[in-house]
Design an enzyme around this catalytic site. Structure first.
Site: not given
Ligand code: NAD
Length: 257
Positions: A138, A151
């Protein structure tokens, strides 16, 4: 024989877009996630691109379930060529109130799981003398914001793990890279909008503009597909074998200032 990509958290948001991108290139996909309709999402995505797939609802906080997922994937597909450590959760609190168990959950899902999964796929990649580990970090892996101590610490940690894996993987043709997105409008962020509206007494539009996109030089959310394209570039392009140990920002300019 088709290559195989295992993508954690791939039944939602960024992970699902990454799964679709690799499926589009003919990879077998190992889906993972905790969404109730996970098996359906996985089957539908795989069918769309006519690729083979597996789905595991492995809870990444549980080392045993991680082992089973990797063993099941190797048994079905022979090897894992690309590991994308993507699954993630968020918790926002002042440090003095931050619950210990939330700290542990964030570390377990973001950091411990990435370590365990990398360790589990490593011997197969070493044997094949190729492989790519992609960690979805991130912008918070590079800089901090208040109230996100777990985080920010986990995301800085995953960049450290990425660099160490790059050093160890080099002699075996294994690359390891981190991707550092700015804000992407996925369920993870969508969930935070009403909370922020309430805390700040703002409308949805104000929260988006003044909170989420405040630091983006380009005033737009990054798309999941753009992050997926970046992952594909790091695993499956002419440049990919020469890029390792990076923390590649796709953050609309957030970390440029
Ligand atoms: P999201 O909530 O849409 O998806 C997260 C996924 O992780 C889901 O499929 C969920 O079921 C899975 N998950 C969570 N806990 C789990 C566990 N204990 N076991 C198995 N699966 C688990 O979120 P997203 O925004 O797509 O995030 C994906 C990645 O991108 C994350 O690592 C997040 O930190 C990172 N990220 C997101 C953003 C943003 O703005 N959305 C920005 C930077 C980084």
């Amino acid at each position: 024989m088709s290559k195989t990509a295992l993508i954690t958290g791939s039944t939602s948001g960024i992970g699902l877009a990454i799964a679709a991108a690799f499926a589009g290139k003919g990879y077998n996909i190992v889906f993972n996630g905790l969404e109730k309709n996970g098996p359906g999402i996985a089957a539908e995505t795989a069918a769309k691109f006519e690729v083979d797939h597996l789905f595991f609802d492995a809870d990444l906080k549980d080392p045993g379930q991680i082992q089973q997922m990797v063993a099941g994937s190797i048994a079905a597909f022979g090897n894992i060529d690309v590991l994308v450590n993507n699954a993630g959760i968020q918790f926002v609190s002042k440090i003095e109130d931050f619950p210990d168990e939330k700290w542990r959950d964030l570390m377990a899902v973001h950091l411990d799981a990435a370590f365990r999964l990398s360790k589990a796929v490593w011997p197969g990649m070493q044997q094949k003398r190729s492989g790519a580990v992609i960690n979805i970090a991130s912008a918070h892996g590079l800089i901090a914001s208040p109230y996100k101590s777990a985080y920010v610490a986990a995301k800085h940690g995953i960049i450290g793990l990425t660099r160490a894996l790059a050093m160890e993987g080099g002699p075996f043709g294994i690359t390891a890279n981190a991707i550092c997105p700015g804000y992407v409008l996925t369920p993870l962020v969508e969930k935070q909008i009403p909370e922020q509206m309430q805390v700040h007494g703002m409308s949805r539009e104000e929260v988006v503009e003044k909170i989420f996109l405040k630091e983006h030089a380009i005033k737009a959310f990054i798309t999941p597909e753009a992050v997926a394209e970046t992952a594909l570039f790091l695993a499956n392009s002419a440049a990919a074998p020469f890029i390792t140990g990076t923390a590649l920002a796709i953050d609309a300019g957030w970390t440029a200032h």
